[in-house]
Motif scaffolding. Structure first.
Motif, PDB file in Angstrom:
ATOM      1  N   TRP A  52       0.810  -1.216   0.000  1.00 44.33           N
ATOM      2  CA  TRP A  52       0.000   0.000   0.000  1.00 44.33           C
ATOM      3  C   TRP A  52       0.839   1.260   0.000  1.00 44.33           C
ATOM      4  CZ3 TRP A  52      -4.692  -0.130  -1.671  1.00 44.33           C
ATOM      5  CH2 TRP A  52      -5.425  -1.308  -1.553  1.00 44.33           C
ATOM      6  N   THR A  53       2.014   1.250   0.610  1.00 43.87           N
ATOM      7  CA  THR A  53       2.838   2.459   0.552  1.00 43.87           C
ATOM      8  C   THR A  53       3.594   2.558  -0.768  1.00 43.87           C
ATOM      9  OG1 THR A  53       4.647   1.363   1.738  1.00 43.87           O
ATOM     10  CG2 THR A  53       3.104   2.677   3.039  1.00 43.87           C
ATOM     11  N   LEU A  54       3.773   1.445  -1.447  1.00 44.02           N
ATOM     12  CA  LEU A  54       4.421   1.486  -2.757  1.00 44.02           C
ATOM     13  C   LEU A  54       3.424   1.850  -3.858  1.00 44.02           C
ATOM     14  CD1 LEU A  54       7.048   0.971  -4.367  1.00 44.02           C
ATOM     15  CD2 LEU A  54       6.268  -1.378  -4.660  1.00 44.02           C
ATOM     16  N   LYS A  55       2.289   1.214  -3.856  1.00 42.31           N
ATOM     17  CA  LYS A  55       1.335   1.391  -4.952  1.00 42.31           C
ATOM     18  C   LYS A  55       0.454   2.627  -4.785  1.00 42.31           C
ATOM     19  CE  LYS A  55       2.575  -2.310  -7.074  1.00 42.31           C
ATOM     20  NZ  LYS A  55       3.346  -2.234  -8.283  1.00 42.31           N
ATOM     21  N   ASN A  56      -0.099   2.802  -3.593  1.00 38.26           N
ATOM     22  CA  ASN A  56      -1.027   3.911  -3.382  1.00 38.26           C
ATOM     23  C   ASN A  56      -0.977   4.337  -1.919  1.00 38.26           C
ATOM     24  OD1 ASN A  56      -2.970   5.798  -3.898  1.00 38.26           O
ATOM     25  ND2 ASN A  56      -4.279   4.369  -5.014  1.00 38.26           N
ATOM     26  N   PRO A  57      -0.052   5.213  -1.568  1.00 39.83           N
ATOM     27  CA  PRO A  57       0.170   5.530  -0.153  1.00 39.83           C
ATOM     28  C   PRO A  57      -0.935   6.336   0.518  1.00 39.83           C
ATOM     29  CG  PRO A  57       1.610   6.847  -1.542  1.00 39.83           C
ATOM     30  CD  PRO A  57       0.898   5.881  -2.442  1.00 39.83           C
ATOM     31  N   ARG A  58      -1.895   6.826  -0.226  1.00 38.10           N
ATOM     32  CA  ARG A  58      -2.935   7.635   0.420  1.00 38.10           C
ATOM     33  C   ARG A  58      -3.919   6.780   1.213  1.00 38.10           C
ATOM     34  NH1 ARG A  58      -5.340   9.161  -5.172  1.00 38.10           N
ATOM     35  NH2 ARG A  58      -6.419   7.234  -5.627  1.00 38.10           N
ATOM     36  N   TYR A  59      -3.945   5.463   0.974  1.00 31.24           N
ATOM     37  CA  TYR A  59      -4.859   4.589   1.708  1.00 31.24           C
ATOM     38  C   TYR A  59      -4.290   4.125   3.043  1.00 31.24           C
ATOM     39  CZ  TYR A  59      -7.313   4.383  -2.706  1.00 31.24           C
ATOM     40  OH  TYR A  59      -7.983   4.723  -3.841  1.00 31.24           O
ATOM     41  N   LEU A  60      -3.006   4.247   3.236  1.00 25.96           N
ATOM     42  CA  LEU A  60      -2.359   3.791   4.465  1.00 25.96           C
ATOM     43  C   LEU A  60      -1.354   4.859   4.871  1.00 25.96           C
ATOM     44  CD1 LEU A  60      -2.552   1.189   6.154  1.00 25.96           C
ATOM     45  CD2 LEU A  60      -0.601   0.330   4.909  1.00 25.96           C
ATOM     46  N   ASN A  61      -1.728   5.727   5.800  1.00 28.33           N
ATOM     47  CA  ASN A  61      -0.849   6.845   6.148  1.00 28.33           C
ATOM     48  C   ASN A  61       0.178   6.441   7.208  1.00 28.33           C
ATOM     49  OD1 ASN A  61      -2.269   6.852   8.546  1.00 28.33           O
ATOM     50  ND2 ASN A  61      -3.468   8.659   8.027  1.00 28.33           N
TER      51      ASN A  61
END
Length: 172
Positions: A52-61
């Motif tokens: 989640w931090t590699l692909k789309n970090p806005r979902y997991l802060n």
């Protein structure tokens, strides 16, 4: 009006689902001894944070990742802050990978995960063994790293499906 509220609730729940999975994975330490599987260990939290931090970090802060690390330390019994530091180190590596990657490829991400897990586990072992004098089972860390690396493609597939559902809900 009721359908509008239901729609927003579904959208919000899907948006926060990765955070829910992260806290569920650090709170639910699965013990496979009852399955007669002695040498199986998998760190789902590392896979979640990496993906989640590699692909789309806005979902997991980063704040929720830090709190999940604190919860993990309390559940496992480690000195407070060790898991948070390791989780945020994974975030730092993925932020670097996001910045240097022009076109993401599965094999590059997979090899990067192996490097990241090896780095994080070695830092955790050094910290626990040499600084805090806590006895560490090196074989368990190696097995954990291996199975986490092997099972990453399965979780990649599942998380990409979830990400598509979140994106569809967001765009509607």
């Amino acid at each position: 009006m009721s359908s509008l509220n239901k729609y927003n609730l579904t959208k919000s729940l899907l948006f926060y689902l990765p955070v829910f999975f992260l806290f569920l994975s650090v709170l639910n330490k699965i013990d496979f001894n009852y399955l007669e599987v002695k040498y199986f260990s998998l760190n789902i939290a590392h896979i979640l944070i990496f993906y989640w931090t590699l692909k789309n970090p806005r979902y997991l802060n980063y704040g929720s990742i830090f709190l999940a690390g604190l919860v993990n330390d309390v559940v496992v019994g480690l000195p407070v802050g060790i898991s948070s530091f390791c989780y945020l180190l994974i975030c730092a590596v993925t932020a670097y990978l996001r910045n240097i990657t022009i076109t993401p490829k599965f094999i590059n991400d997979w090899i990067s995960l192996l490097f990241t897990i090896s780095l994080v586990n070695s830092i955790q072992i050094i910290t626990l063994d040499f600084i805090f004098s806590i006895e560490v089972n090196y074989l368990r860390y190696m097995i954990n790293s291996g199975f986490t690396f092997i099972f990453y493609p399965i979780f990649l597939f599942l998380f990409s499906i979830l990400e598509k559902k979140i994106t569809i809900q967001k765009n509607d």
